[in-house]
Design a protein around this motif. Structure first.
Motif, mmCIF file in Angstrom:
data_model
loop_
_atom_site.group_PDB
_atom_site.id
_atom_site.type_symbol
_atom_site.label_atom_id
_atom_site.label_comp_id
_atom_site.label_asym_id
_atom_site.label_seq_id
_atom_site.Cartn_x
_atom_site.Cartn_y
_atom_site.Cartn_z
ATOM 1 N N LEU A 60 -0.164 -0.670 7.198
ATOM 2 C CA LEU A 60 -0.824 0.636 7.048
ATOM 3 C C LEU A 60 -0.300 1.634 8.073
ATOM 4 O O LEU A 60 -1.034 2.111 8.951
ATOM 5 C CB LEU A 60 -2.349 0.525 7.119
ATOM 6 C CG LEU A 60 -2.995 -0.333 6.033
ATOM 7 C CD1 LEU A 60 -4.519 -0.285 6.131
ATOM 8 C CD2 LEU A 60 -2.560 0.101 4.623
ATOM 9 N N PRO A 68 -4.489 2.217 1.469
ATOM 10 C CA PRO A 68 -5.179 1.232 0.621
ATOM 11 C C PRO A 68 -5.891 1.880 -0.570
ATOM 12 O O PRO A 68 -6.149 1.218 -1.568
ATOM 13 C CB PRO A 68 -6.179 0.562 1.563
ATOM 14 C CG PRO A 68 -6.070 1.242 2.865
ATOM 15 C CD PRO A 68 -4.987 2.250 2.841
ATOM 16 N N ASP A 72 0.315 -5.470 4.533
ATOM 17 C CA ASP A 72 0.755 -4.111 4.859
ATOM 18 C C ASP A 72 0.195 -3.700 6.213
ATOM 19 O O ASP A 72 -0.981 -3.927 6.501
ATOM 20 C CB ASP A 72 0.288 -3.138 3.753
ATOM 21 C CG ASP A 72 1.029 -1.819 3.805
ATOM 22 O OD1 ASP A 72 0.944 -1.134 4.853
ATOM 23 O OD2 ASP A 72 1.691 -1.467 2.814
ATOM 24 N N CYS A 82 0.828 -1.220 0.000
ATOM 25 C CA CYS A 82 0.000 0.000 0.000
ATOM 26 C C CYS A 82 0.854 1.257 0.000
ATOM 27 O O CYS A 82 0.335 2.373 0.071
ATOM 28 C CB CYS A 82 -0.940 0.017 1.201
ATOM 29 S SG CYS A 82 -2.194 -1.262 1.073
ATOM 30 N N GLY A 127 1.226 4.090 4.350
ATOM 31 C CA GLY A 127 0.455 3.075 3.622
ATOM 32 C C GLY A 127 -0.971 3.545 3.410
ATOM 33 O O GLY A 127 -1.620 3.995 4.349
ATOM 34 N N ASN A 155 -1.228 -9.000 -0.517
ATOM 35 C CA ASN A 155 -0.565 -7.762 -0.094
ATOM 36 C C ASN A 155 -0.647 -7.632 1.420
ATOM 37 O O ASN A 155 -1.720 -7.425 1.977
ATOM 38 C CB ASN A 155 -1.262 -6.575 -0.790
ATOM 39 C CG ASN A 155 -0.748 -5.228 -0.292
ATOM 40 O OD1 ASN A 155 0.272 -5.149 0.395
ATOM 41 N ND2 ASN A 155 -1.456 -4.160 -0.642
ATOM 42 N N ASN A 174 -4.629 3.702 -2.637
ATOM 43 C CA ASN A 174 -3.722 3.623 -3.797
ATOM 44 C C ASN A 174 -4.107 2.463 -4.709
ATOM 45 O O ASN A 174 -3.733 2.453 -5.873
ATOM 46 C CB ASN A 174 -2.269 3.399 -3.346
ATOM 47 C CG ASN A 174 -1.698 4.589 -2.605
ATOM 48 O OD1 ASN A 174 -2.359 5.600 -2.506
ATOM 49 N ND2 ASN A 174 -0.486 4.459 -2.092
ATOM 50 N N PHE A 207 -5.910 -8.290 0.187
ATOM 51 C CA PHE A 207 -5.205 -7.385 1.099
ATOM 52 C C PHE A 207 -5.332 -7.877 2.538
ATOM 53 O O PHE A 207 -6.415 -8.226 2.990
ATOM 54 C CB PHE A 207 -5.777 -5.962 0.990
ATOM 55 C CG PHE A 207 -5.236 -5.060 2.066
ATOM 56 C CD1 PHE A 207 -3.883 -4.758 2.099
ATOM 57 C CD2 PHE A 207 -6.063 -4.557 3.063
ATOM 58 C CE1 PHE A 207 -3.351 -3.955 3.115
ATOM 59 C CE2 PHE A 207 -5.544 -3.752 4.075
ATOM 60 C CZ PHE A 207 -4.188 -3.449 4.093
ATOM 61 N N SER A 248 2.531 -0.196 -4.359
ATOM 62 C CA SER A 248 1.223 -0.085 -5.038
ATOM 63 C C SER A 248 1.413 0.041 -6.548
ATOM 64 O O SER A 248 0.627 -0.519 -7.325
ATOM 65 C CB SER A 248 0.403 1.082 -4.477
ATOM 66 O OG SER A 248 1.059 2.306 -4.684
#
Ligand code: NAD
Ligand code: TYD
Length: 349
Positions: A37, A43, A35, A10, A41, A33, A45, A59, A15
């Motif tokens: 965050l 999401p 991540d 992210c 980060g 993915n 994106n 995700f 991304s």
């Protein structure tokens, strides 16, 4: 590879890489993915990707430092390839508070390596994304090659250097199939606006001051993010097990000249209401401690072995990037959250 784990997907480069893999490359498998965050980060994106590829894009919000969770993800999704982008990535933040850099960049990478090592029978290919900053600083001449000795100068680059060494050691000691790439400064769509190029574009759009550290003569070798993504995928497919590849942009420029170039593009495409030149907004501010003078990459190994070279010139890439930010104001407004404002207030005031 059928089930690729992408960490830090992210963020800016992650991304772009996921979008490239799903929309433009010949990869046909799934992407998982992972991540945490952090502030970097976002999401959003990948909102378009999530909609378009509900079966091939998954995700998971998780921390690479969370060992049991990482193990669970490896098993549940039968991971057979890793592209490891997740990191704390901003040099200035590493100078103010290095803690998270040590945790994520070193301990987090160690956790991923351990997860792969404990499943060695399953053949998991590990690609590690690193930076040219591990090599330290160049003088006016010369280039970084894959055999340049490591001399990291910031907590960020030292933490990335540590992770590179761990990846290499897991290959030598345990036979883990790995590749490493060390790239130069990326730029392009979706970059968080505390890094130089988006910061200058955004401040320039709003007629705010444009902070240049020191005398602005530090040189970076700018690499368009799409060119980087193409190179990473080539290395993952055709790179030699255990090898490192440098990725550069043929885009060396001093910071001041780059900032002036962005000013001129903005003046041409989006003039200020009072017709003032944006160059008048440039402000020389206190230099970064330990500021590396120059980075420049020799990517001849990648060119010779895998026939890769950057396609996008700095002038074209900067124009496209400025254009992207001009056309994505709602993304910018949402990204400039409380955390972003806090950083700008404490770092520049
Ligand atoms: P970024 O800061 O935009 O994104 C990093 C991502 O990693 C974010 O999505 C963040 O949420 C995630 N993350 C951070 N800590 C995590 C954790 N503990 N667990 C899981 N996810 C976590 O970074 P970027 O610019 O996209 O850089 C990606 C990689 O490329 C990094 O490894 C960086 O060192 C390397 N790199 C970047 C550049 C550049 O110019 N941006 C240049 C050379 C190398
Ligand atoms: P940055 O985007 O932080 O990348 P890195 O430190 O990884 O190279 O900075 C790029 C160059 O721009 C670097 O020489 C520091 C300089 N810089 C400024 O002059 N002003 C700024 O406000 C920032 C963020 C960076």
């Amino acid at each position: 590879m059928k089930n690729m784990l992408i960490t830090g997907g992210c963020g800016f480069i992650g991304s772009n890489f996921i979008r490239y893999l799903l929309k433009e490359s010949d990869y046909t498998g799934r992407i998982i993915n992972l991540d945490k965050l952090t502030y970097a980060g976002n999401p959003e994106n990948l909102a378009d990707v999530q909609k378009e590829y509900p079966k091939r894009y998954i995700f998971i919000q998780a921390d690479i430092c969370d060992e049991p969770r990482v193990g669970e993800i490896f098993d549940s999704y039968r991971i057979d390839g890793i592209c490891h982008f997740a990191a704390e990535s901003h040099v200035d933040r590493s100078i103010v508070k290095p803690d998270a850099f040590i945790q994520t960049n070193i301990v987090g990478t160690f956790n991923l390596l351990e997860a792969a090592r404990s499943r060695l029978g399953q053949t998991i290919r590990f690609h590690h994304i690193s930076t040219d900053e591990v090599y330290g600083s160049l003088g006016k001449d010369g280039y970084f090659t894959e055999t340049t000795s490591y001399q990291p100068n910031s907590p960020y680059s030292a933490s990335k250097a540590s992770s590179d060494h761990l990846v290499r050691a897991y290959h030598k000691t345990y036979g883990l199939p790995v590749t490493i790439s060390n790239c130069s400064n990326n730029y392009g769509p979706y970059q968080f606006p505390e890094k130089l190029i988006p910061l200058i574009v955004l401040n320039g759009m709003e007629g705010k001051s444009l902070p240049v550290y020191g005398d602005g003569q530090n040189v970076r070798d700018w690499l368009y993010v799409k060119d980087h993504c193409v190179a990473v995928w080539m290395i993952m497919k055709h790179g030699k097990n255990g090898e490192t590849y440098n990725i550069g942009g043929d885009g060396e420029m001093a910071n001041l000249k780059l900032v002036e170039m962005i000013c001129d593009i903005l003046d041409e495409t989006n003039p200020l209401s009072d017709r003032r030149s944006r160059r008048d907004l440039i402000e020389f501010v206190k230099d970064r401690p330990g500021h590396d003078l120059r980075y420049a990459i020799d990517y001849s190994k990648l060119k010779q072995d895998l026939k890769w070279h950057p396609e996008v010139t700095l002038e074209t890439g900067i124009r496209e990037t400025v254009n992207w930010y001009l056309q994505n104001r709602s993304w910018i407004d949402r990204v400039k959250s409380g955390e972003y404002q806090t950083w700008i207030k404490t770092h520049y005031c």
